[in-house]
Design an enzyme around this catalytic site. Sequence first.
Site, PDB file in Angstrom:
ATOM      1  N   ASP A  62      49.047 -21.529  56.826  1.00 19.74           N
ATOM      2  CA  ASP A  62      47.707 -22.083  56.590  1.00 19.74           C
ATOM      3  C   ASP A  62      46.648 -20.987  56.510  1.00 19.74           C
ATOM      4  O   ASP A  62      45.694 -21.083  55.728  1.00 19.74           O
ATOM      5  CB  ASP A  62      47.327 -23.056  57.718  1.00 19.74           C
ATOM      6  CG  ASP A  62      48.149 -24.331  57.668  1.00 19.74           C
ATOM      7  OD1 ASP A  62      48.884 -24.517  56.680  1.00 19.74           O
ATOM      8  OD2 ASP A  62      48.060 -25.136  58.620  1.00 19.74           O
TER       9      ASP A  62
ATOM     10  N   GLU B 243      46.795 -18.031  55.289  1.00 17.38           N
ATOM     11  CA  GLU B 243      46.760 -17.400  53.975  1.00 17.38           C
ATOM     12  C   GLU B 243      46.011 -18.285  52.982  1.00 17.38           C
ATOM     13  O   GLU B 243      45.189 -17.806  52.192  1.00 17.38           O
ATOM     14  CB  GLU B 243      48.185 -17.128  53.487  1.00 17.38           C
ATOM     15  CG  GLU B 243      48.283 -16.561  52.079  1.00 17.38           C
ATOM     16  CD  GLU B 243      47.700 -15.154  51.956  1.00 17.38           C
ATOM     17  OE1 GLU B 243      47.481 -14.705  50.826  1.00 17.38           O
ATOM     18  OE2 GLU B 243      47.446 -14.513  53.001  1.00 17.38           O
TER      19      GLU B 243
ATOM     20  N   ASP C 299      43.730 -20.573  53.712  1.00 21.20           N
ATOM     21  CA  ASP C 299      42.311 -20.583  54.087  1.00 21.20           C
ATOM     22  C   ASP C 299      41.601 -19.312  53.628  1.00 21.20           C
ATOM     23  O   ASP C 299      40.453 -19.350  53.168  1.00 21.20           O
ATOM     24  CB  ASP C 299      42.164 -20.737  55.605  1.00 21.20           C
ATOM     25  CG  ASP C 299      42.602 -22.108  56.087  1.00 21.20           C
ATOM     26  OD1 ASP C 299      42.671 -23.031  55.253  1.00 21.20           O
ATOM     27  OD2 ASP C 299      42.893 -22.251  57.288  1.00 21.20           O
TER      28      ASP C 299
ATOM     29  N   LYS D 169      56.488 -50.305  49.346  1.00 22.93           N
ATOM     30  CA  LYS D 169      55.098 -50.794  49.329  1.00 22.93           C
ATOM     31  C   LYS D 169      54.319 -50.027  50.403  1.00 22.93           C
ATOM     32  O   LYS D 169      54.443 -50.307  51.593  1.00 22.93           O
ATOM     33  CB  LYS D 169      55.066 -52.300  49.591  1.00 22.93           C
ATOM     34  CG  LYS D 169      53.686 -52.917  49.446  1.00 22.93           C
ATOM     35  CD  LYS D 169      53.768 -54.436  49.587  1.00 22.93           C
ATOM     36  CE  LYS D 169      52.393 -55.066  49.410  1.00 22.93           C
ATOM     37  NZ  LYS D 169      51.435 -54.654  50.443  1.00 22.93           N
TER      38      LYS D 169
ATOM     39  N   CYS E 277      38.572 -62.291  92.434  1.00 21.21           N
ATOM     40  CA  CYS E 277      38.356 -61.266  91.406  1.00 21.21           C
ATOM     41  C   CYS E 277      38.842 -59.901  91.889  1.00 21.21           C
ATOM     42  O   CYS E 277      38.446 -59.456  92.978  1.00 21.21           O
ATOM     43  CB  CYS E 277      36.872 -61.195  91.057  1.00 21.21           C
ATOM     44  SG  CYS E 277      36.471 -59.873  89.885  1.00 21.21           S
TER      45      CYS E 277
END
Length: 667
Positions: free
Chosen positions: A32, A34, A36, A112, A401
């Site tokens: 990557d 190279e 960039d 698909k 709760c």
Amino acid sequence: MADLSSRVNELHDLLNQYSYEYYVEDNPSVPDSEYDKLLHELIKIEEEHPEFKTVDSPTVRVGGEAQASFNKVNHDTPMLSLGNAFNEDDLRKFDQRIREQIGNVEYMCELKIDGLAVSLKYVDGYFVQGLTRGDGTTGEDITENLKTIHAIPLKMKEPLNVEVRGEAYMPRRSFLRLNEEKEKNDEQLFANPRNAAAGSLRQLDSKLTAKRKLSVFIYSVNDFTDFNARSQSEALDELDKLGFTTNKNRARVSDIDGVLEYIEKWTSQRESLPYDIDGIVIKVNDLDQQDEMGFTQKSPRWAIAYKFPAEEVVTKLLDIELSIGRTGVVTPTAILEPVKVAGTTVSRASLHNEDLIHDRDIRIGDSVVVKKAGDIIPEVVRSIPERRPEDAVTYHMPTHCPSCGHELVRIEGEVALRCINPKCQAQLVEGLIHFVSRQAMNIDGLGTKIIQQLYQSELIKDVADIFYLTEEDLLPLDRMGQKKVDNLLAAIQQAKDNSLENLLFGLGIRHLGVKASQVLAEKYETIDRLLTVTEAELVEIHDIGDKVAQSVVTYLENEDIRALIQKLKDKHVNMIYKGIKTSDIEGHPEFSGKTIVLTGKLHQMTRNEASKWLASQGAKVTSSVTKNTDVVIAGEDAGSKLTKAQSLGIEIWTEQQFVDKQNELNS
């Protein structure tokens, strides 16, 4: 300058080659770093010498200036949907219809792809326009976003005029990386790669789209005039030669049994793919036979989409946890041994309520069947009693709760248990999360984790406290740098100017939804007028029923709520309706004064956008069809409201008719 021109051409060739190897062949020949380095060299040359920038430059992939909106554009030929098959019987009936019409046939089977359908137009070989499917007739112009997808050639290998269609999608590795980044930033995660792809393609800033690493598979060409193709398979081969990316996992088969074998193969192997698929597309391969069969209004007669059944997997139920919603509803959640379902790892799933747990005899320790409803929301379908261990535990909901210890109640006519303590911590936190949500006060940057931190630090105890937050309060929080704090404080300041309906919905009054909040804000215009309203007055308003009326009056009569409203006023939070009253609008006679109902799925705009536009023309948008309804606008899959409108003889418009009327007004 000649040397520079030569270097630009060399950089184009190298970057296009490396991009193709990485994004299409998945076999990069250079690191990557190279790629960039070369890209930045080209960017610098183009900045210093704009004359070298071309429409097909690899730098276009980086993205450009943000757009204000997406233009609506008519497709040259409609983008039709396919008919569906859900089982072998459906497929054999399709095959029988084909053979009765054209005799012997060869089929082309293709995966698909679960993404977003797009149409790409090329002129003299250059990519000039890309549209979403929309409603099939009209799509949105997302050209700049599509240019950031490396699998889409900016320039074909031949200077042809052609329109191709394909499916833009997000590879699984890009999806995982994106959600990891969102989680770090305390942002809402995408549910699946398809939603992520759709959201990425609708970014107004193409630089953001470029970061999402989307891809595309091309599956058809609109006009075969310039193609030496006699079949779908040959057309795909031609597309490959022109530089397009087609899916190589396709197969020609001689009969329906071959189709079924192909389906069986990919049903078992779909998880091995680096992208999501949701079915198989079956097409008559011969193009002349396709022409002979033709089309219905909605779909080609020569193709069908086989849809995979919802994937079911077996895993172990480790525990059941409870969550408390902002209205006090206690919801049980299954804690599962992590398992992969429809492409993502699932460790939690909804159990909905206590009755479901008992009806399905689900016990802690059981082996359970899990699926994703609509391939999105995980749920426990059933237990497997024959695999039940001896130490499996029957689950009983608590009587109090788990957050505040208050006794739980079941209100008559409801299946859910509910905590009715107004000071319950879990409810208060959920209420805060609701208050800042998009349809309420829309405070960007106040995610769940930040709200939890603020609440636990006692910096906010109610929604008004949000407007008292300072830089000193926010900077010590986890992952809150100066820039993030500045942006959040700006978003809070901006939220003070919201219209009254946003505030009403954000307060979380039980039974009061977005639409009813809008109705009350428009009717009473200020919060002070609403504070004096009676239940008898409210029930007289269309779209406000008995439950809503009682709930609103009870809520606003509460002294704590009145103190909260004053606290918001002290920080200059707007309490006035800022919209235009429907009764004051002199709209077009086609809409003004009419009562209109929207039903079904709209493709060219959201229901909310349609409602706002209709209101701007003086129409009254309601949620139910009655004898007083003037028009029903019916989108895709319109149901009982459309049926009722037909029985009452009410005027019905399709979405396209509605859009045409809008366009007439705007022209």
